[in-house]
Motif scaffolding. Structure first.
Motif, PDB file in Angstrom:
ATOM      1  N   SER A  30       6.400 -17.579  16.263  1.00 58.34           N
ATOM      2  CA  SER A  30       7.835 -17.500  16.584  1.00 58.34           C
ATOM      3  C   SER A  30       8.259 -18.640  17.479  1.00 58.34           C
ATOM      4  O   SER A  30       9.456 -18.781  17.763  1.00 58.34           O
ATOM      5  N   TYR A  90      10.112 -21.929  24.991  1.00 58.23           N
ATOM      6  CA  TYR A  90      10.028 -22.628  23.704  1.00 58.23           C
ATOM      7  C   TYR A  90       9.961 -24.131  23.955  1.00 58.23           C
ATOM      8  O   TYR A  90      10.616 -24.664  24.862  1.00 58.23           O
ATOM      9  N   TYR A 118      19.974 -23.598  13.924  1.00 59.63           N
ATOM     10  CA  TYR A 118      18.923 -23.644  12.895  1.00 59.63           C
ATOM     11  C   TYR A 118      19.425 -24.543  11.772  1.00 59.63           C
ATOM     12  O   TYR A 118      20.503 -24.318  11.205  1.00 59.63           O
ATOM     13  N   LYS A 168       5.866 -24.424  16.647  1.00 60.62           N
ATOM     14  CA  LYS A 168       5.420 -23.088  16.239  1.00 60.62           C
ATOM     15  C   LYS A 168       3.950 -23.188  15.815  1.00 60.62           C
ATOM     16  O   LYS A 168       3.555 -24.140  15.143  1.00 60.62           O
ATOM     17  N   TRP A 186      14.360 -24.992  14.117  1.00 55.17           N
ATOM     18  CA  TRP A 186      15.294 -24.746  15.198  1.00 55.17           C
ATOM     19  C   TRP A 186      15.363 -25.966  16.119  1.00 55.17           C
ATOM     20  O   TRP A 186      14.378 -26.670  16.327  1.00 55.17           O
ATOM     21  N   ASP A 233       3.190 -19.389  19.642  1.00 53.73           N
ATOM     22  CA  ASP A 233       2.858 -18.618  18.442  1.00 53.73           C
ATOM     23  C   ASP A 233       3.789 -18.953  17.274  1.00 53.73           C
ATOM     24  O   ASP A 233       4.585 -19.889  17.337  1.00 53.73           O
TER      25      ASP A 233
END
Length: 286
Positions: free
Chosen positions: A281, A257, A232, A267, A239, A279
């Protein structure tokens, strides 16, 4: 024996007899005006015919002048010799050695010498070596071998760290700085540390980069390059996934992801040609 023979014998003996009858004459080169002067010059009991004798000094006319038993105490001196009377005579031992004459030279010290707790290296002419290397050791401007300190070598245009034994450090860290196999401090370059099995990037000042990017590679807080892991970046508030070669993934999935073209994890948006939605996250749910 006839008269003629006796006459010849008598005539032959006349020269010898003349020697005994010849008056003895004193050496007139030595003359004293008084016995006091004679005694002060070391002359006493001067017999008639000896140097310094005169009838005037022989008051009792017994053939001996200036008897020693008549000399007052302390007046009769030791007779001076010719050497002592010559004021210009000089004893060889009294001549001072020529101060300009060189003394035997002491062999020049060469090699390593320890003085006052420090090491020096002397060349063959006996002078200390300065501002240079002697093997793995560095001699500073004052000639002292460097220990436990950094030195900059103008010739090699590089920094070196000299350990407690004086030898230069290599293939190791000194604080935030890395010394390469040749002892030079790494600057503006990547290095691989086989001990930590990791890549590091050393900045232009020599310190290792951390919590930052170097091109497409990320250096973590400990300076190690990230590989096969998520990181991060607080600066970009995002990220990233660093692949096995250390470069960041982009336009690709990592599990559920998605990493966009700039490497940031997507995101709350549709990705991969709009076919999928992730979403808040970043997770795509089938």
């Amino acid at each position: 024996m006839n008269k003629r023979h006796l006459l010849k014998l008598g005539l032959a003996s006349l020269p010898a007899l003349a020697l005994f009858l010849h008056p003895v004459v004193a050496d007139e080169s030595i003359h004293f005006s008084s016995c006091k002067e004679a005694w002060e010059n070391g002359y006493a009991d001067i017999h008639k015919g000896e140097p310094g004798y005169s009838d005037a000094l022989d008051r009792d006319h017994d053939g001996i002048a200036c008897e020693s038993n008549n000399a007052p105490k302390g007046v009769l001196k030791e007779k001076k010799t010719g050497a002592s009377q010559d004021n210009n005579s000089v004893s060889p031992d009294s001549v001072a050695p020529n101060s300009a004459e060189p003394t035997p030279s002491v062999p020049a010290v060469s090699g390593w010498v320890r003085q006052n707790g420090s090491w020096y290296y002397f060349s063959e002419n006996g002078k200390p070596v300065t501002n240079t290397w002697q093997g793995a050791y560095y001699l500073k401007s004052d000639g002292i071998m460097a220990e436990n300190e950094w030195v900059y070598d103008n010739y090699y245009q590089a920094w070196y760290y000299l350990k407690s034994d004086g030898s230069y450090a290599r293939n190791t860290w000194q604080g935030s700085y890395y010394l390469k196999s040749d002892g030079k401090m790494a600057q503006g370059e990547w290095i691989y540390d086989s001990y930590y099995k990791a890549w590091y990037y050393l900045k232009s000042d020599g310190s290792y980069a951390h919590n930052t990017w170097q091109g497409v590679y990320y250096l973590k807080s400990n300076g190690k390059m990230a590989k096969s892991e998520w990181v991060y970046d607080s600066s970009y508030q995002s990220w990233y996934y660093l692949k096995s070669d250390g470069s960041y993934a982009r336009n690709a999935w990592q599990g559920n992801y998605y990493l966009k073209s700039d490497g940031k994890m997507a995101k709350n948006e549709r990705v991969d040609g709009g076919r999928y939605y992730v979403d808040a996250s970043g997770l795509w749910k089938p």
